[in-house]
Design a protein around this motif. Structure first.
Motif, PDB file in Angstrom:
ATOM      1  N   TRP A 163      -5.557  -5.099  10.439  1.00  0.00           N
ATOM      2  CA  TRP A 163      -5.644  -4.862   8.989  1.00  0.00           C
ATOM      3  C   TRP A 163      -6.933  -5.465   8.424  1.00  0.00           C
ATOM      4  O   TRP A 163      -7.637  -4.823   7.649  1.00  0.00           O
ATOM      5  CB  TRP A 163      -4.421  -5.452   8.277  1.00  0.00           C
ATOM      6  CG  TRP A 163      -4.316  -4.971   6.852  1.00  0.00           C
ATOM      7  CD1 TRP A 163      -3.636  -3.890   6.403  1.00  0.00           C
ATOM      8  CD2 TRP A 163      -4.944  -5.568   5.706  1.00  0.00           C
ATOM      9  NE1 TRP A 163      -3.795  -3.764   5.046  1.00  0.00           N
ATOM     10  CE2 TRP A 163      -4.598  -4.768   4.584  1.00  0.00           C
ATOM     11  CE3 TRP A 163      -5.770  -6.674   5.500  1.00  0.00           C
ATOM     12  CZ2 TRP A 163      -5.035  -5.063   3.292  1.00  0.00           C
ATOM     13  CZ3 TRP A 163      -6.212  -6.954   4.217  1.00  0.00           C
ATOM     14  CH2 TRP A 163      -5.842  -6.162   3.130  1.00  0.00           C
ATOM     15  N   LEU A 164      -7.232  -6.680   8.836  1.00  0.00           N
ATOM     16  CA  LEU A 164      -8.443  -7.339   8.312  1.00  0.00           C
ATOM     17  C   LEU A 164      -9.685  -6.545   8.695  1.00  0.00           C
ATOM     18  O   LEU A 164     -10.587  -6.345   7.883  1.00  0.00           O
ATOM     19  CB  LEU A 164      -8.548  -8.770   8.854  1.00  0.00           C
ATOM     20  CG  LEU A 164      -7.513  -9.760   8.313  1.00  0.00           C
ATOM     21  CD1 LEU A 164      -7.634 -11.094   9.021  1.00  0.00           C
ATOM     22  CD2 LEU A 164      -7.660  -9.937   6.800  1.00  0.00           C
ATOM     23  N   LYS A 165      -9.722  -6.068   9.945  1.00  0.00           N
ATOM     24  CA  LYS A 165     -10.873  -5.318  10.409  1.00  0.00           C
ATOM     25  C   LYS A 165     -11.019  -4.037   9.605  1.00  0.00           C
ATOM     26  O   LYS A 165     -12.112  -3.687   9.155  1.00  0.00           O
ATOM     27  CB  LYS A 165     -10.714  -5.023  11.904  1.00  0.00           C
ATOM     28  CG  LYS A 165     -11.998  -4.583  12.540  1.00  0.00           C
ATOM     29  CD  LYS A 165     -11.926  -4.559  14.057  1.00  0.00           C
ATOM     30  CE  LYS A 165     -13.202  -3.931  14.598  1.00  0.00           C
ATOM     31  NZ  LYS A 165     -12.993  -3.209  15.848  1.00  0.00           N
ATOM     32  N   VAL A 189     -10.966 -13.697   8.298  1.00  0.00           N
ATOM     33  CA  VAL A 189      -9.643 -14.317   8.369  1.00  0.00           C
ATOM     34  C   VAL A 189      -9.378 -15.180   7.124  1.00  0.00           C
ATOM     35  O   VAL A 189      -8.295 -15.147   6.547  1.00  0.00           O
ATOM     36  CB  VAL A 189      -9.530 -15.188   9.639  1.00  0.00           C
ATOM     37  CG1 VAL A 189      -8.220 -15.956   9.652  1.00  0.00           C
ATOM     38  CG2 VAL A 189      -9.648 -14.316  10.877  1.00  0.00           C
ATOM     39  N   ALA A 190     -10.410 -15.910   6.711  1.00  0.00           N
ATOM     40  CA  ALA A 190     -10.239 -16.819   5.574  1.00  0.00           C
ATOM     41  C   ALA A 190      -9.907 -16.051   4.289  1.00  0.00           C
ATOM     42  O   ALA A 190      -9.353 -16.620   3.356  1.00  0.00           O
ATOM     43  CB  ALA A 190     -11.510 -17.644   5.376  1.00  0.00           C
ATOM     44  N   GLU A 191     -10.242 -14.775   4.271  1.00  0.00           N
ATOM     45  CA  GLU A 191      -9.999 -13.981   3.060  1.00  0.00           C
ATOM     46  C   GLU A 191      -8.671 -13.227   3.113  1.00  0.00           C
ATOM     47  O   GLU A 191      -8.362 -12.465   2.209  1.00  0.00           O
ATOM     48  CB  GLU A 191     -11.134 -12.952   2.888  1.00  0.00           C
ATOM     49  CG  GLU A 191     -12.508 -13.561   2.743  1.00  0.00           C
ATOM     50  CD  GLU A 191     -13.640 -12.554   2.926  1.00  0.00           C
ATOM     51  OE1 GLU A 191     -14.612 -12.636   2.177  1.00  0.00           O
ATOM     52  OE2 GLU A 191     -13.550 -11.679   3.828  1.00  0.00           O
ATOM     53  N   SER A 192      -7.912 -13.417   4.178  1.00  0.00           N
ATOM     54  CA  SER A 192      -6.679 -12.645   4.338  1.00  0.00           C
ATOM     55  C   SER A 192      -5.708 -12.907   3.190  1.00  0.00           C
ATOM     56  O   SER A 192      -5.369 -14.049   2.902  1.00  0.00           O
ATOM     57  CB  SER A 192      -6.000 -13.014   5.659  1.00  0.00           C
ATOM     58  OG  SER A 192      -4.720 -12.410   5.710  1.00  0.00           O
ATOM     59  N   ASN A 218       1.094 -12.278  19.185  1.00  0.00           N
ATOM     60  CA  ASN A 218       1.129 -10.814  19.117  1.00  0.00           C
ATOM     61  C   ASN A 218       0.873 -10.313  17.697  1.00  0.00           C
ATOM     62  O   ASN A 218       0.130  -9.362  17.492  1.00  0.00           O
ATOM     63  CB  ASN A 218       2.479 -10.284  19.597  1.00  0.00           C
ATOM     64  CG  ASN A 218       2.637 -10.447  21.109  1.00  0.00           C
ATOM     65  OD1 ASN A 218       1.668 -10.736  21.814  1.00  0.00           O
ATOM     66  ND2 ASN A 218       3.855 -10.290  21.601  1.00  0.00           N
ATOM     67  N   TRP A 219       1.482 -10.974  16.725  1.00  0.00           N
ATOM     68  CA  TRP A 219       1.314 -10.516  15.338  1.00  0.00           C
ATOM     69  C   TRP A 219      -0.084 -10.816  14.819  1.00  0.00           C
ATOM     70  O   TRP A 219      -0.690  -9.981  14.152  1.00  0.00           O
ATOM     71  CB  TRP A 219       2.381 -11.136  14.430  1.00  0.00           C
ATOM     72  CG  TRP A 219       3.657 -10.362  14.557  1.00  0.00           C
ATOM     73  CD1 TRP A 219       4.666 -10.573  15.452  1.00  0.00           C
ATOM     74  CD2 TRP A 219       4.029  -9.192  13.810  1.00  0.00           C
ATOM     75  NE1 TRP A 219       5.642  -9.622  15.311  1.00  0.00           N
ATOM     76  CE2 TRP A 219       5.281  -8.761  14.313  1.00  0.00           C
ATOM     77  CE3 TRP A 219       3.432  -8.465  12.780  1.00  0.00           C
ATOM     78  CZ2 TRP A 219       5.930  -7.637  13.800  1.00  0.00           C
ATOM     79  CZ3 TRP A 219       4.092  -7.349  12.268  1.00  0.00           C
ATOM     80  CH2 TRP A 219       5.319  -6.941  12.775  1.00  0.00           C
ATOM     81  N   VAL A 220      -0.591 -11.992  15.139  1.00  0.00           N
ATOM     82  CA  VAL A 220      -1.929 -12.343  14.640  1.00  0.00           C
ATOM     83  C   VAL A 220      -2.982 -11.434  15.287  1.00  0.00           C
ATOM     84  O   VAL A 220      -3.819 -10.840  14.612  1.00  0.00           O
ATOM     85  CB  VAL A 220      -2.247 -13.824  14.937  1.00  0.00           C
ATOM     86  CG1 VAL A 220      -3.708 -14.134  14.610  1.00  0.00           C
ATOM     87  CG2 VAL A 220      -1.324 -14.735  14.128  1.00  0.00           C
ATOM     88  N   MET A 221      -2.903 -11.295  16.625  1.00  0.00           N
ATOM     89  CA  MET A 221      -3.913 -10.493  17.334  1.00  0.00           C
ATOM     90  C   MET A 221      -3.766  -9.011  17.063  1.00  0.00           C
ATOM     91  O   MET A 221      -4.730  -8.263  17.119  1.00  0.00           O
ATOM     92  CB  MET A 221      -3.807 -10.737  18.844  1.00  0.00           C
ATOM     93  CG  MET A 221      -4.397 -12.046  19.263  1.00  0.00           C
ATOM     94  SD  MET A 221      -4.133 -12.394  21.003  1.00  0.00           S
ATOM     95  CE  MET A 221      -4.384 -10.829  21.769  1.00  0.00           C
ATOM     96  N   GLY A 222      -2.529  -8.585  16.803  1.00  0.00           N
ATOM     97  CA  GLY A 222      -2.291  -7.158  16.592  1.00  0.00           C
ATOM     98  C   GLY A 222      -2.459  -6.771  15.138  1.00  0.00           C
ATOM     99  O   GLY A 222      -3.571  -6.503  14.680  1.00  0.00           O
ATOM    100  N   GLU A 223      -1.343  -6.790  14.411  1.00  0.00           N
ATOM    101  CA  GLU A 223      -1.332  -6.241  13.050  1.00  0.00           C
ATOM    102  C   GLU A 223      -2.298  -6.941  12.101  1.00  0.00           C
ATOM    103  O   GLU A 223      -2.981  -6.297  11.324  1.00  0.00           O
ATOM    104  CB  GLU A 223       0.094  -6.321  12.480  1.00  0.00           C
ATOM    105  CG  GLU A 223       1.104  -5.489  13.240  1.00  0.00           C
ATOM    106  CD  GLU A 223       0.767  -4.004  13.244  1.00  0.00           C
ATOM    107  OE1 GLU A 223       0.532  -3.448  12.156  1.00  0.00           O
ATOM    108  OE2 GLU A 223       0.705  -3.412  14.340  1.00  0.00           O
ATOM    109  N   VAL A 224      -2.338  -8.270  12.156  1.00  0.00           N
ATOM    110  CA  VAL A 224      -3.162  -8.995  11.171  1.00  0.00           C
ATOM    111  C   VAL A 224      -4.646  -8.694  11.388  1.00  0.00           C
ATOM    112  O   VAL A 224      -5.355  -8.305  10.463  1.00  0.00           O
ATOM    113  CB  VAL A 224      -2.894 -10.517  11.233  1.00  0.00           C
ATOM    114  CG1 VAL A 224      -3.866 -11.271  10.333  1.00  0.00           C
ATOM    115  CG2 VAL A 224      -1.453 -10.814  10.817  1.00  0.00           C
TER     116      VAL A 224
END
Ligand code: ADP
Ligand code: ZN
Ligand code: MG
Length: 481
Positions: free
Chosen positions: A358-360, A366-369, A349-355
């Protein structure tokens, strides 16, 4: 009015991730000063002899295996002749009638159904150089400069069967292909930098008929969105022609991103004569089965297999598993995080949602997060230990992205620790109950729905810091026992 069926086939070029070029030792590094990575071979000087880069063959085989192709034991390099200033030999070394890989397929999830898109071939070839036109466009340029750094970089061309049935399907196919080439580390697939390029062939035919219509080929598609938009435009254009009783011309068309239209570039009536013939300076390529098997053994887990494992191993919904395995970097991010957290669903949920959101929003991969999997795990653990609520955790994550500080440090600095101890909560709760006699009477009278309202008031009074489960429990104890 006739119902039309859309028929699409794609031709994709991908630059291979080799450190040196395909027929010489020059570096392939991107962004070097013009003409600093050249030699007699890639400049096409007379007498210079090409030597095949084994790593390029490795990567092309890897691509072929990921696309479920047959790897041909015997293939051959041919010269494809045409004149252009960025092609110093006036021919490109390519593979014509004996490609390295043939007859593959890609399974594509389109809505509820799985579509199978045939891969006609994958062959090896070399890049041309790059023309840099002075001024706005080639037509108005006073002169053009040539940079041969790209000349001779290893390419694969992937040709699909005409199996794609809509512009959306074409985009989905390309996204899938990119995922596969990234997973296998065949190409970095940067469409903006030109390391992945696509030409799209499209025709229409009346539904239910079996012969193909006349196709047009669209060039200059440099994003996934452009592929879909250009094809959508072309469906409309061809349909209008056909319904007016006019013919679709076999031609190459240029996609104009700003205008959102395709324009005729050149007619294909007279098929280009490339005068293909075997390159006498290169041996036929023999790939024995043991070579292929060695590469097959080194293949990483591919996206479909990984998705199925995510469902089985982590008990995730198929949808989550699909999103999380859509890129290798994202799948690895998730797995690293879940290793520390334990709970796969909350991690998902956290990876698919907030993370991802934010990256988008910040246009990052993802590698630059800035928030690494371990950092996210730190935050999720605080939620699990009830140090912060879900709602506060979102603010913490925003701070983590902005400052790069660990979750626990931010929670302490901001005083965001959730109030769970009974005596602090008791004071707030008693005040809220005193201020809301109506809802209190409702709860006592059996309308337990009003508990939600009271919990909400306590959350408000504590500025979100109270632990809502604990508050709920305490209010129930006070009013219902
Ligand atoms: P060409 O002779 O123009 O090179 P090919 O037969 O080699 O055409 O096919 C090139 C690409 O066009 C392939 O991806 C193929 O699937 C696709 N294609 C071929 N015929 C059609 C058609 N009638 N409509 C749409 N796509 C097609
Ligand atoms: Zn060179
Ligand atoms: Mg062809």
């Amino acid at each position: 009015m006739t119902d039309w069926e859309v028929v699409i086939g794609l031709e994709i070029h991908a630059e291979l991730l080799t450190e040196s070029k395909v027929f010489c030792g020059c570096s392939t590094e991107f962004g070097a000063p013009p003409n600093s990575q050249v030699c007699p071979v890639c400049l096409g000087l007379p007498g210079a002899l090409p030597v095949l880069n084994r790593k390029a063959v490795d990567l092309a085989i890897r691509a072929g295996l990921a696309l479920q192709c047959r790897i041909n034991e015997h293939s051959r390099f041919d010269r494809k002749h045409y004149f252009y200033p960025d092609l110093p030999k006036a021919y490109q070394i390519s593979q014509n009638d004996l490609p390295l890989c043939s007859d593959g397929r890609v399974e594509l999830q389109v809505g509820e159904t799985v579509r199978e898109i045939g891969i006609e071939r994958v062959h090896l070839e070399e890049e041309a150089g790059k023309s840099v036109h002075a001024g706005e466009s080639i037509m108005s340029a006073a002169y053009s400069l040539l940079d041969y750094n790209r000349s001779g970089i290893a390419l694969i061309e992937i040709v699909t069967e005409p199996d794609i049935r809509s512009p959306e399907e074409a985009r989905l196919f390309l996204e899938r292909l990119k995922t596969l080439l990234e997973y296998t580390e065949v190409s970095d697939c940067k469409m903006e930098e030109g390391s992945l390029r696509c030409d799209a062939n499209i025709s229409l035919r009346p539904k239910g008929t079996s012969t193909f219509g006349v196709k047009s080929e669209i060039k200059n598609l440099n994003s996934f969105r452009a592929v879909q938009r250009a094809l959508e435009f072309e469906v409309g254009r061809q349909q209008q022609l056909l319904e007016a009783g006019e013919a679709v011309l076999p031609e190459t068309r240029h996609w104009d991103e700003a205008k959102g239209m395709t324009f005729s570039m050149r007619s294909k009536e007279k098929a280009a004569d490339y005068r293909y013939f075997p390159d006498p300076n290169l041996y036929p390529l023999k790939v024995d089965p043991s070579w292929v098997e060695a590469i097959r053994k080194q293949l990483p887990e591919l996206p479909d297999a990984r998705r199925d494992r995510f469902v089985a191993e982590y008990d995730l919904p198929l949808y989550d598993a699909d999103v999380l395995t859509s890129s290798r970097a994202l799948a690895e991010y998730f797995e690293e995080c879940v290793k520390e957290v334990g709970d796969a669903k909350i991690t998902s949920n956290w990876v698919m949602g907030e993370v991802l959101r934010w990256l988008k929003a910040h246009g990052l991969e993802v590698a630059e997060s800035p928030v690494r999997p371990g950092d996210l795990a730190g935050l999720i653990k605080l939620i699990q230990e009830k140090v912060v609520s879900n709602i506060v955790a979102k603010d913490v994550l925003a701070e983590m992205f902005a400052s790069g500080k660990p979750a626990a440090v931010i929670v302490d600095e901001k005083g965001w620790r959730q109030i769970s101890d009974s005596s602090s909560l008791e004071k707030i709760i008693d005040q809220v109950l005193a201020d809301n006699p109506g809802p209190v009477a409702d709860v006592r009278g059996g309308k337990t729905k009003a508990i939600g309202f009271l919990v909400g008031q306590v959350m408000k009074a504590s500025k979100g810091a109270a632990n809502p489960q604990k508050v709920n429990e305490m209010i129930r104890n006070k009013l219902l026992e």
